[in-house]
Design a protein around this motif. Structure first.
Motif, mmCIF file in Angstrom:
data_model
loop_
_atom_site.group_PDB
_atom_site.id
_atom_site.type_symbol
_atom_site.label_atom_id
_atom_site.label_comp_id
_atom_site.label_asym_id
_atom_site.label_seq_id
_atom_site.Cartn_x
_atom_site.Cartn_y
_atom_site.Cartn_z
ATOM 1 N N GLU A 9 1.185 -1.684 0.193
ATOM 2 C CA GLU A 9 0.254 -0.511 0.616
ATOM 3 C C GLU A 9 0.828 1.334 -0.254
ATOM 4 O O GLU A 9 2.006 1.544 0.765
ATOM 5 N N LYS A 15 -4.914 2.460 -0.449
ATOM 6 C CA LYS A 15 -4.791 2.765 0.155
ATOM 7 C C LYS A 15 -6.046 1.344 1.485
ATOM 8 O O LYS A 15 -7.326 2.234 1.007
ATOM 9 N N ALA A 20 -0.562 2.498 4.068
ATOM 10 C CA ALA A 20 -0.344 3.660 3.074
ATOM 11 C C ALA A 20 -0.042 4.975 3.118
ATOM 12 O O ALA A 20 1.434 5.666 2.771
#
Ligand code: ADP
Ligand code: GLC
Length: 487
Positions: A9, A15, A20
């Motif tokens: 991510e 995400k 992320a």
């Protein structure tokens, strides 16, 4: 140094959680501190949507990724350089061009072993053409086959053999465990499927492989680094973590204050700073309005939640006390998505208490910012929390965290002490709704009873610095140490 990040991510491309945020911000800070960073990501449908066709340069047309009785072929897309960080995508439409990243509402994709093993091997192969790093920094189970391949079937590769590896464990409970014949399917030597290496209670465990084969292992808070060495939080890998104790480090996550700071945040109704908190009231009104909660008195506390709906996050405790909360003049605002069980739970609560509880099911970046800014308190009763970003955002926004004292939550929130005026939030250690409720009550008592103390509490939190500067220095020192050991 040149560091390659392998992770599943990265903002803004893909995400589901805090990973992320980390893979977006940490590389930028490492670049700022004078090093070179390349990030490789799977080219999910979500990522494709963020990269315009005209900006997709093909960096490598075809790489051969062998499996036990067939080959797959991937290409590598050059996603450009952003804030100094080079992005490449591993393109395999048959494996990554799908509606979801890891799982449909009815469960994980059955070929996740293949998707992420392919991704890892493709990163190794691509790096030989696009730039061999000093360190591969891999994250979570999805990238854990990279060190496993590197130290087995790539052992004699003259280009790669001196490259060091660092694994960061963002969540030890999610390990990527698959059928035992994964060993053969990935063309790994049979003798790697033992309890000292990849075997885990009869299954093939990606994360365990990462822990065993990486030169160093980190996790995202010092407290969690200790916890995972115990049966309570080790998820049956505590022995494996213990055996790597000398190379296991807890480096607390930072946050990106270019995005998460009420002084500059473009998603909120008004800006505010520690020197001038006025804008926060406007943010609160805006948030309540967005959730259809009108005519809320100033002294009725607004409790915010933004989270993945997962058992980890302790929503069973919140459900347990929902009736008690709703019987008081409290507003609870929840933004989240994930397991259908929790989506239904929160929808039911909202229907039962429409005047007190408002829920938005879904992933919504803007609302996440509005909740951080407009709430009075931020709740995170997590059963475990490796790092946790929501509470750190809360601190910066003067939104006082009420959290369970575990992992990164314990490392980042200090209990308020009225006598000294020190502290940034409220914590509880146990696993009961009663303790969580008592913690919220302690917070509400200060919020309603002592405006000056509450202001101090907010300012204490806003003054904390959780930027990436220091954590990035720690990662760089670790890369240097690992590179030295490998040379
Ligand atoms: P985790 O990684 O375990 O989900 P973190 O606290 O580290 O927990 O990070 C969660 C991140 O995901 C935060 O940036 C939070 O704002 C964001 N987030 C979680 N759920 C949502 C949602 N439904 N909509 C928008 N952002 C979300
Ligand atoms: C994981 C953890 C979370 C952490 C994030 C980023 O998703 O659950 O606690 O903050 O990774 O490291």
């Amino acid at each position: 140094m040149h560091i390659i990040f392998a992770a599943s991510e990265c903002l803004p491309y893909a995400k589901t959680g805090g990973l992320a945020d980390v893979i977006d911000a940490l590389p930028r800070e490492i670049v700022r501190q004078g090093h070179k960073v390349t990030v490789y990501l799977p080219f999910y449908r979500q990522a494709q949507a963020k990269v315009k066709e005209k900006d997709r340069k093909v960096a490598i047309r075809s790489l051969t990724i062998p499996f036990s009785y067939y080959n797959r072929f991937v290409s590598v897309i050059d996603g450009g350089i952003h804030a100094g960080v080079q992005i490449y995508f591993i393109d395999s439409p048959e494996l990554f061009d799908r509606e979801y990243m890891y799982a449909t509402p009815s469960g994980d994709y059955a070929d996740n072993w293949e998707r992420f093993a392919l991704y890892c091997r493709a990163v190794l192969e691509a790096s030989k053409q696009l730039g061999v790093p000093d360190i591969f920094h891999v994250h979570d189970w999805q990238a854990s086959m990279l060190p496993v391949y590197l130290r087995s079937v790539y052992y004699y590769d003259p280009m790669l053999r001196n490259v060091g590896t660092v694994l960061t464990v963002h969540n030890a409970a999610v390990q990527g465990v698959f059928a035992p014949d994964t060993t053969e399917r990935l063309l790994l030597p049979r003798d790697m499927f033992t309890s000292e290496r990849l075997e885990f209670y009869g299954g093939f465990d990606f994360l365990k492989g990462g822990i065993v084969y990486s030169d160093a292992v980190t996790t995202v808070s010092p407290r969690y680094a200790e916890e995972i060495q115990t049966p309570e939080h080790g998820n049956r890998l505590d022995g494996v973590f213990l055996s790597r104790r000398a190379d296991l480090h807890g480096i607390l996550n930072g946050v990106d204050y270019e995005t998460w700071d009420p002084a500059v945040d473009g998603n909120i109704a008004a800006h505010y700073t520690p020197q001038n908190l006025e804008g926060k009231a406007a943010c609160r009104r805006d948030l309540l309005h967005a959730f259809g909660l009108e005519r809320v008195p100033d002294d009725a506390p607004v409790l915010g939640v933004v989270a993945r709906f997962a058992t980890q996050k302790g929503f069973d405790l919140l459900a347990e006390i929902a009736d008690q909360l709703a019987s008081q003049d409290i507003r609870l605002i929840v933004v989240g998505a994930g397991e259908p069980y929790y989506e239904n739970l929160f929808k039911t609560l909202m229907e039962r208490y429409p005047d007190n509880i408002a829920v938005r099911v879904g992933y919504d970046e803007t609302l996440a910012h509005k909740v951080e800014a407009g709430s009075d308190m931020f709740l995170m009763p997590s059963h475990y929390e490796p790092g946790g970003l929501g509470q750190i955002y809360g601190l910066k926004y003067g939104t006082v965290p009420a959290v369970r004292a575990t992992g990164g939550l314990d490392d980042t929130v200090e209990e308020w002490d009225a006598a000294t005026g020190q502290g940034t939030g409220f914590k509880f250690a146990g696993e009961s709704g009663a303790e969580f409720f008592a913690t919220i009550e302690r917070a509400v008592t200060v919020f309603q009873g002592d405006k000056e103390a509450w202001r101090k509490l907010m300012l204490n939190g806003m003054a904390k610095d959780f930027s990436w500067t220091e954590p990035a220095k720690k990662y760089i020192a670790l890369y240097e140490d690992v590179a030295k050991r490998r040379s």
